[in-house]
Each structure stands twice: as structure tokens, then as C-alpha cells.
Write an enzyme that holds these catalytic residues in place. Sequence first.
Site, PDB file in Angstrom:
ATOM      1  N   ASP A 246      -7.077  -1.612   5.206  1.00  0.00           N
ATOM      2  CA  ASP A 246      -6.645  -2.297   4.553  1.00  0.00           C
ATOM      3  C   ASP A 246      -6.665  -4.049   4.610  1.00  0.00           C
ATOM      4  OD1 ASP A 246      -3.885  -0.941   4.165  1.00  0.00           O
ATOM      5  OD2 ASP A 246      -4.904  -0.689   2.786  1.00  0.00           O
TER       6      ASP A 246
ATOM      7  N   ASP B 133       0.202  -1.319  -0.018  1.00  0.00           N
ATOM      8  CA  ASP B 133      -0.342  -0.164  -0.260  1.00  0.00           C
ATOM      9  C   ASP B 133       0.771   1.536   0.171  1.00  0.00           C
ATOM     10  OD1 ASP B 133      -1.817   1.868   1.870  1.00  0.00           O
ATOM     11  OD2 ASP B 133      -2.734   1.321   0.091  1.00  0.00           O
TER      12      ASP B 133
ATOM     13  N   ASP C  80      -1.775  -1.534   6.456  1.00  0.00           N
ATOM     14  CA  ASP C  80      -1.955  -0.749   8.101  1.00  0.00           C
ATOM     15  C   ASP C  80      -2.340  -1.536   8.757  1.00  0.00           C
ATOM     16  OD1 ASP C  80      -3.897   2.741   7.103  1.00  0.00           O
ATOM     17  OD2 ASP C  80      -3.940   0.333   7.212  1.00  0.00           O
TER      18      ASP C  80
END
Lengths: 721, 125
Positions: free
Chosen positions: A608, A403, A604
Amino acid sequence: MLNAAVNVGTQEATVEYLPEKATLAQLHGAIEAWGYKTRPAISEEPEEKQRAEHEREYRRLMRRFWLAALVSIPVLITAYPQFLPLVRNWTAETLRLAWMGAALLTLPVLFWSGGHFFTGAWAALKHRSANMNTLIATGTAAAWLYSTVAILFPGIFPEGTSEPFYDVAAVVIALVVLGQALELRAKGRASEAIRKLLGLQAKTARVVRDGQEMDIPVEEVLVGDVVQVRPGEKVPVDGVVVDGSSAVDESMLTGESLSVSKRPGDEVIGATMNKTGAFKFRATKVGKDTALAQIVKMVQDAQNSKAPIARMADTISGYFVPVVMILAVLTFAVWFDFGPQPQLVYALVTGVTVLIIACPCALGLATPMSLVAGIGKGAENGILIRSGEALQTAQAVKTVVLDKTGTITKGKPELTDVVIVNNGPMSNEQLLRLVASVESVSEHPLAEAIVEGAKARGIVLAAPQGFEAVPGHGVVATVEARRVAIGNLKMMAREGVVLGALEEQFRTLADDGKTPMYAAVDGRAAGVIAVADTVKEDSAEAIAALHEMGIEVVMITGDNRRTAEAIARQVNVDRVLAEVLPEDKAHNVHLLQAEGKKVAMVGDGINDAPALAQADVGLAIGTGTDVAIEASDITLIKGSLKGVVTAIEVSRATMRNVRQNLFGAFIYNTLGIPVAMGVLYPFLGVLLNPLLAGAAMAFSSVTVVSNANRLRAFKPKFSAK
Amino acid sequence: MSSIQVIVTIVGIVFSLFIAWFFWFAPKGRARAAAGVGGAQEVAITVKGGYTPDVIVVKARQPVRLRFTRQESSTCSEMVLFPDFNKSARLPEGEEVAIEFTPERAGEYGFQCGMGMLRGKLIVE
């Protein structure tokens, strides 16, 4: 004082008391006033108890070994008289007497030194199961019984078969018991990582109760106590600062090398080190609830979990022992029927050897031992692997999805540019004021950056009306009767705004790795606001390391394509998935998996979660206190991407170790048992000596555990210390 | 072959079959869990050279509490593992330790000591 009981036998006193009213020191004082000396009982800490139990068991095993070893010496002498000078000349009568002596001597070896094999085998039998104890007990008992019948009734057996095998009973028991003792020792070393973690904890705390300061053991701190911490001391428990300020070194938990400043209202974590200031804090979590205790529990749970490969080994070992017993019976029959003279002897010796050489233990130990060592190693480096299954899957990962925000970048965007249209009606500041006012009610991190940036420039914001957030587009609100819209190209199209030259500005900023946003006031383009989230310093290095390991790195973000690609270039990512809506992240992970590779996702943990769950291995990258991140398979306590590299390295090294152990255990048994059965005899005349079989069996488990301990010396590329 | 050899061979084969039957195929006694404190299905299990009882029957989707008491010092049995539920517990000698979880699906689940020497089965209906 609520209750007191004394156990005179164990010399232990158990006292229940109200900790607010009395302290341990007062109790000690009261008891000593009566003339008794006090000593803390073996700590209630389960770790301490387990270590004490292991010590006791080790000593018990060694005592049994020494007896068996001592008895083995004379027994061996009587078993091989032809090799020794004096004994060679003994008459048959003397020899028989010596053998009877050996029979009597080996009895205590069987029942005391090897007693646990017999009780274990009997207990297993009652449960209709068989294990290593069954094999050893049956083998040594068979040797002893045959030998005793042979010397008592030599006439029964054919010529040349009336020799005893007491040495087999004594020596095998001695060796196997020794092996068990060494195995226990080696197991203790493997769980050192936990001890290191626990060692981080402070032993005492200074609390302020009823205005009085007192030093108490850290176990006695209660939630709500005010704790004082002086310079150079360890923070004892988790809490919130109420008075004073200081800088605290949290590197042992978060890996953050710079000390974190703490002021009233800030959280502090137990086991961190206070630097030069002094402060008081109110305890919020003590004992089992502290962050450190939870980390330890997670590591222990993971160490006790079963990786898929271990369950396979367990299934096999469930059938193993009865199969070995059947093989032993068949071996006996075959040798008795077809073997050379003296057939009875050959049959018995080979049968007993088959029972002795088989080692189900090595099979059962192979995986758990490596897991304990591997997970402990991960924990030492700030990697919390949540289960054996996660560890096994992680080694096969070929694609890592990162991410962008908070993982590759720091996650703290800052306002960088405010660009106004040429000949625009307002100044930079006026535009920023309007935009920041709109964003002041949004919780998006980009919005916060704009608001912070505006405040930093001393701009006073106004209150927005009718705020509307359009997902994937932007936001719009009315400020001081003007309609302000902020967002991307789609947002501007929606508002019917003509952008003109601004598009060029937007692209330039994006190519710089910044996240720009168009701003329109009253339907007309007003300018571009840019926010940038800096890349973490070690992200590029970590990604390079992943490439070296043969892993493809993919970046996923909701950010626009140009910005994403600019950042991607900075850190050398292989693929970019940009403009992905939050709800589509999991789907994107799924598409990657459909390409046939094992995919790991790093995020995190909060936003997510679905993507992390979808990935084959989900890694949550968090700060030290966010330890309870349930969606992840592996938690990276330290915020650096290097953790991903270390996690995969540790998992590969551990699984390599597991495979070595399993291979060793398998090969050992698949080679050893047939040789014991005598398959090499027709070709090479080779038979396995039962004493050798005992030695091999005893040390096979020790070998497995020792090999697992080799993992402790493994150094990941970016290791902690 | 001499007659003794024939006898030995026959005995050997019979014994082998007996071993297979005894350890693998013979049916085992089961213990059904009783209702305990707080509505959980409870069973007390003694750990000594094995688990007594070692086959336990419970109902699905209701909480289960298994109370283990270890009565031996051999380190083999100091941990009990339920791999399917990702649960494990340390069993100090002489102390009762309770493991609680709620099995969602019916099926047979094994539990064992750390090394696999002692085994048991949890049957969820």
C-alpha cells in the site's frame, strides 16, 4: 590486545582489544593482578552519558542558587529597612555603609551565580543574536550599576532617587537559576519512555566460542556468535535459531499475547522473553542494528523533529528578544519624560522589569517538551510516530481508510468451500486438485490458501503449464491437458463460460463474507471455490471507538463487492470501496481528500506504499520486526486496529497540550510585558515589582515543562498496561 | 520637557534603531564549505554560546558534512536540529559529532539548538 592508554588525570584506561581473543573479564583480571581495582567507566551508552551530564549541570545550578539565595537575605534587609524593627532605626550613614556592603555582596552573585547569563549574552552578541541570557544579564547589570552610582555619588541624582536596587540583582538571579535547575529536572522526567524501552534490553549474554560457554556483557556479542538462551532468560540480540526449540513471549514488541514457538530457522528478537525451553541461536544483528535499537532511534529522531507549529513559534522567538529590548528602552524614555517624580527611578525600574519578565524560553520550550512526552507515550503503547509533523496532522484526521486484507482481517485466508456444479463430471476433490495445481505457481495469498487447503486434504498436485495471470480477472493454466480457468465474472466472460446456477452459489458465499472464485474446466463451468479471511477479533471494537471520536471509517479492497460489503457489515464500516485495483488505491485516497477532509490510510506498508504516501497520515500496521517501514508516517508495531485509535488519541492529547503550552507562553508574555511597561498604571496605579517579575519569569519555563509532563499520565482507551 | 528629557528621548530612539539594525539587518559573515574527505563539503563548527561559524554556504545536490564540537556545559546546546532535513544529533561536551546529508534544493535553511536559543543558517546555492 591492540592498544592501551591510561589517563592518570581522569583515572580512566582505554584498551583496544580483539573480542574474539580476550574478554573484559580477562582484562579486569590482568589489571587486578597488578594490585589495581577496576570499575566500569561511565558507560559509553549515550543515554547514560547524557544523564550524568544533566546531573552535573543540575548540581552546578543548585550551588549557584544557594549562594544567590544566601546573599539575597541580607541584601533584602538593607533594601527595605523601613519594614524591619531593628534596621528601621539605622542612621543614614549606617544605611549607606550597609548598602555598600550589599554592593560588594551582590558582585559574586552576578559573576558566579549568574556568570553564565553574562557569558551567554556576550557569546550571543558576538553572533549578533540575543536570547534570554541577554535579557537577564542586561536587567540585573543595569540594576547593579545604577544602584552603585546612586550610593557612591548621591549628589548627581535628584532628591529621593539615590536608593539602590541590589535586591533586584540578587533575588532575580537566584530565582532564574532555581527555575533553570527545576526545568532540567522536569526535562529528565519527560524522556522516561526511552529509558523504559532501553530497560527492556538484556545486560548479559551467554555465548559459545571455541566450544566454551562464557557469560559476556551484551555489548560484546558479535554477529555470527552462537548464543545460548535458557528458560526464563531474555533473548539478548536479534538472530536465527540453530538448535533447540522453545516458546518465546514477544508481547513487549509485537503485542502478541500468545507465546510464539521457535524452531531452528526461526528468527528471534532481542529483548523478548524465553519461556520454558532452551535453544541456541546465531546472532545476526547486534548493538545499534537490533530491532529494539532501531525503535529507540526512531523514537528519539521523532522527539527531536519539529512540528509545523513549533517552527512558527521558533520564528517568533527569533524576533522576540530584540523587540523586548526596544520596548525596554522606550519604556525608560516614556517614564523619564512623562512619569511621576522621581522620574529616573520609575524609568529605571520599569525598564528593568520589562527586561526581566519577558520569557522567550517558554515559547521555545512549549512544543518540543510536549512532543517528547507525547511521542514517548505513543512508543509505550506500540505506536511509533515518525515525526512531529505526523503528530500534528494526525489530530485533525476525519476519515480513516482501512485496507481490508491484513488490516481489518488477519491476512491469512483459508480454504472454506469447494462447490461443484450439479451433475458435474468430477468430484469436489478432483476439482480442487485441478484448481490447486493451477494456483500452486501463483504467489497471491488467496492462491496459497487454496494450495494449503488442498494439501491439508491430502491431495497431490500436478504441474501446470502455460500459467497466465490476468489482473482484475483471474488466472488460467493447462493441467494434464485440460484448460483450467479460475476467477471472477469478468474472467468467465473472457473465457466464454456459461455459469447458470453457479452465480447464485457465488452470491451466497460472498454474502457470507467469503471470497469465492468461479472455476471452469475446458470452457465449461465446473464449480466455485471459496476462501475466507477471518476478521481480527478487535477490529469491530476499534472501529466503534473511531466512530465515537467522530471519524468516518472507509474500507478499501480489491475484493469483490458482495464479500467486501459482508465484511463491512461485520465490523460496521461506513463506506466500502471494493474491486479497487492496487494501482488505483492512491487515487481513491486522493478522491476522499478532495472531499475536503484529512484522510488517514492504514495498510501493511509494502503493497500500500503509494496510498500511504498519498494520505495525509499513512499508518503502517506491521509485526514487531518490520520496523523499517519507510512509507509510513506512523508505524503500528502491534497488529491490532486498536493502534489506530490510540495513535489518533495520543496525537490529539499531545496537540492539546502543545496548544495549552503555547497559549500559556503567549498570554504570559503579552500580558506580562505591557503590565511591566506600566500600561495599567494610569488606570489602576499598578506597577509590576521586579522581584515578582523575576519569580514569574523563572517559573514560566518550569510551568511549561511540568504541563508537558502531565501528558505522561494520559491513558489512551486501549492502553498497553 | 527639560533638556535632559529631550536628550534621553533622542538617545532612546537612536538606541532602539541601533538594536533593530544590529540584530536584524546588519549583514553577517559567511563561511563557505571546503572540500573534505570523500568529496563531501565540510565545515567545522564550534558550539559555545552560539555556532561559529553560524552562516554556512554550500552547493546543492552534493553531500554535506558538518562537524560540530560543543565546548560548553550548559544544557541548552546539547542538541542541534536541522528541522528542514529532519536531522538531529546529540553533542556530548568536547566530542566532535558529524551530521551528514545532501541538500537537494537551493534555499536558506535554519538550524538551531533544542530550545531555539542558538541559531544558524545554512545557505544552499
